[in-house]
Design a protein around this motif. Structure first.
Motif, PDB file in Angstrom:
ATOM      1  N   HIS A   8      24.682 -11.167  29.665  1.00  0.00           N
ATOM      2  CA  HIS A   8      24.552  -9.954  28.950  1.00  0.00           C
ATOM      3  C   HIS A   8      25.664  -9.052  29.333  1.00  0.00           C
ATOM      4  O   HIS A   8      26.131  -9.070  30.460  1.00  0.00           O
ATOM      5  N   PRO A   9      26.371  -8.429  28.237  1.00  0.00           N
ATOM      6  CA  PRO A   9      27.623  -7.668  28.275  1.00  0.00           C
ATOM      7  C   PRO A   9      27.433  -6.301  29.327  1.00  0.00           C
ATOM      8  O   PRO A   9      28.415  -5.852  29.438  1.00  0.00           O
ATOM      9  N   SER A  10      26.471  -5.866  29.622  1.00  0.00           N
ATOM     10  CA  SER A  10      26.039  -4.554  30.353  1.00  0.00           C
ATOM     11  C   SER A  10      26.921  -4.212  31.499  1.00  0.00           C
ATOM     12  O   SER A  10      27.455  -3.247  31.429  1.00  0.00           O
ATOM     13  N   VAL A  11      27.137  -5.204  32.264  1.00  0.00           N
ATOM     14  CA  VAL A  11      27.750  -4.861  33.381  1.00  0.00           C
ATOM     15  C   VAL A  11      29.183  -4.665  33.342  1.00  0.00           C
ATOM     16  O   VAL A  11      29.820  -3.742  33.508  1.00  0.00           O
ATOM     17  N   ASN A  12      29.958  -5.668  32.431  1.00  0.00           N
ATOM     18  CA  ASN A  12      31.324  -5.208  32.203  1.00  0.00           C
ATOM     19  C   ASN A  12      31.643  -4.177  31.440  1.00  0.00           C
ATOM     20  O   ASN A  12      32.534  -3.675  31.344  1.00  0.00           O
ATOM     21  N   ASP A  13      30.638  -4.148  30.382  1.00  0.00           N
ATOM     22  CA  ASP A  13      30.771  -2.749  29.498  1.00  0.00           C
ATOM     23  C   ASP A  13      30.592  -1.484  30.341  1.00  0.00           C
ATOM     24  O   ASP A  13      31.512  -0.582  30.140  1.00  0.00           O
ATOM     25  N   THR A  14      29.910  -1.272  31.264  1.00  0.00           N
ATOM     26  CA  THR A  14      29.888  -0.227  32.203  1.00  0.00           C
ATOM     27  C   THR A  14      30.879  -0.188  33.223  1.00  0.00           C
ATOM     28  O   THR A  14      31.732   0.873  33.063  1.00  0.00           O
ATOM     29  N   LEU A  15      31.502  -1.236  33.322  1.00  0.00           N
ATOM     30  CA  LEU A  15      32.808  -1.152  34.458  1.00  0.00           C
ATOM     31  C   LEU A  15      33.960  -0.709  33.782  1.00  0.00           C
ATOM     32  O   LEU A  15      34.628   0.006  34.239  1.00  0.00           O
ATOM     33  N   GLN A  16      33.954  -1.099  32.182  1.00  0.00           N
ATOM     34  CA  GLN A  16      35.109  -0.651  31.472  1.00  0.00           C
ATOM     35  C   GLN A  16      35.152   0.869  31.341  1.00  0.00           C
ATOM     36  O   GLN A  16      36.423   1.386  31.156  1.00  0.00           O
ATOM     37  N   ARG A  69      24.640   3.860  37.539  1.00  0.00           N
ATOM     38  CA  ARG A  69      25.348   3.976  36.162  1.00  0.00           C
ATOM     39  C   ARG A  69      24.525   3.005  35.240  1.00  0.00           C
ATOM     40  O   ARG A  69      24.224   3.515  33.972  1.00  0.00           O
ATOM     41  N   LEU A  70      24.234   1.942  35.505  1.00  0.00           N
ATOM     42  CA  LEU A  70      23.497   0.776  34.864  1.00  0.00           C
ATOM     43  C   LEU A  70      21.961   1.528  34.602  1.00  0.00           C
ATOM     44  O   LEU A  70      21.382   1.738  33.354  1.00  0.00           O
ATOM     45  N   LYS A  71      21.447   2.129  35.862  1.00  0.00           N
ATOM     46  CA  LYS A  71      20.136   2.812  35.527  1.00  0.00           C
ATOM     47  C   LYS A  71      20.185   4.026  34.329  1.00  0.00           C
ATOM     48  O   LYS A  71      19.448   4.177  33.601  1.00  0.00           O
ATOM     49  N   ALA A  72      21.111   4.862  34.467  1.00  0.00           N
ATOM     50  CA  ALA A  72      21.186   5.733  33.806  1.00  0.00           C
ATOM     51  C   ALA A  72      21.285   5.451  32.218  1.00  0.00           C
ATOM     52  O   ALA A  72      21.084   6.185  31.233  1.00  0.00           O
ATOM     53  N   ALA A  73      21.943   4.250  31.904  1.00  0.00           N
ATOM     54  CA  ALA A  73      22.104   3.721  30.623  1.00  0.00           C
ATOM     55  C   ALA A  73      20.844   2.833  30.073  1.00  0.00           C
ATOM     56  O   ALA A  73      20.839   2.189  29.156  1.00  0.00           O
TER      57      ALA A  73
END
Length: 296
Positions: A248-256, A181-185
């Motif tokens: 960096h907020p990317s991890v929790n933003d993705t999990l949200q 999911r992170l890679k796709a974003a």
């Protein structure tokens, strides 16, 4: 081998000797009733005895931990290293003055680890010598701090300085799914260190740990049973890069977007907190079979 709904293997074992500092990946670890031996046995506190973590002090992520010598006997050492600091060596079997400290809502008996350790942590965590002083405490093994029995269904499950439960179990595929999911974003990928598990299980589907009943580990000494009791709600720590201490907020933003858990009123969860229900004093090893049945 007994047939179960899900079967995998332990792909890694992790202990975190000092709460919120870097952990250790070990080939084997002794299972105690409070979790893996020497996991969260030490904790950094402020001048009021309140625990501190990467939530307030991201630089804690840069403090590396290691064991030297025979930590099961006498003379073994906990060795702490941090950028710009000389290594701090602490005897595993030596403590100093008794004290009281607080971790979340629990006030517990502990031992202060002395002025040298206090100065070391204060110097690293407060560069330039400004701000609050910090001290290092060792959990008193005679103290019995129990997990919430609302979640353990009345089972007494002691733990040391963990947030609340003896063990955290995460499936490797859950991390792989997050990275996809992170890679796709277009965001950087992360590794398992962000989630600070004790056991990582390979061969399960993503987040099978959410859906199973007791987890059976097949050890050389017989079966171990870990019972999942509570999803692990996530604070900002997964956003902190363990190599740089930058957030960096990317991890929790993705999990949200896909990990809001109705069991915890919509909180983000990742991994399952477990208690030890059979097999205390057995050795867990990387490669051991981990199997379970679904519990819907």
């Amino acid at each position: 081998m007994q047939t179960s709904d899900v079967t995998g293997r332990i792909s890694s074992l992790h202990v975190y000797p000092v709460k919120s500092c870097a952990g250790l990946a070990l080939p084997e670890a002794l299972l105690t009733e409070t979790g893996l031996d020497l996991d969260r046995a030490w904790m950094v506190v402020d001048e009021a005895g309140e625990f501190v973590t990467q939530r307030e002090l991201p630089r804690m992520a840069l403090i590396q931990t290691a064991f030297k010598g025979d930590v099961m006997g006498s003379g073994g050492e906990l060795v702490l290293r941090a950028p710009g600091m000389l290594a701090l060596h602490l005897r595993v079997d030596v403590v100093e003055a008794p004290t009281r400290v607080r971790v979340w809502q629990d006030e517990v008996a502990a031992y202060d680890m002395g002025d040298l350790a206090a100065q070391w942590f204060s110097d690293f965590l407060v560069p330039g010598g400004s701000g609050r002083p910090y001290r290092l405490a060792r959990f008193d093994p005679e103290h019995r701090r129990l997990s919430s029995m609302d979640w353990t269904k009345g089972v007494e499950a002691p733990n040391q300085f963990s947030d609340g439960y003896p063990l955290l179990v995460v499936s490797q595929s859950a991390v792989d799914d997050l990275n996809a999911r992170l890679k796709a974003a277009g965001q950087p990928l992360v590794d398992i260190r962000r989630f600070r598990p004790n056991l990582v299980i390979d061969g399960w589907e993503a987040h099978d740990e959410d859906r199973v009943g007791p987890i059976i580990l097949e050890t050389d000494e017989g079966e171990v049973q870990l019972t999942p009791v509570k999803p692990c709600s996530r604070c900002p720590i997964p956003n902190i890069d363990p190599d740089t201490a930058q957030s960096h907020p990317s991890v929790n933003d993705t999990l949200q977007a896909y990990r809001q858990d109705a069991r915890l009123n919509g909180a983000i969860t990742f991994g399952m907190n477990c208690i030890v229900t059979a097999g205390v004093d057995r050795w867990l090893k990387v490669g051991q079979v981990a199997r379970a049945d679904y519990a819907f």
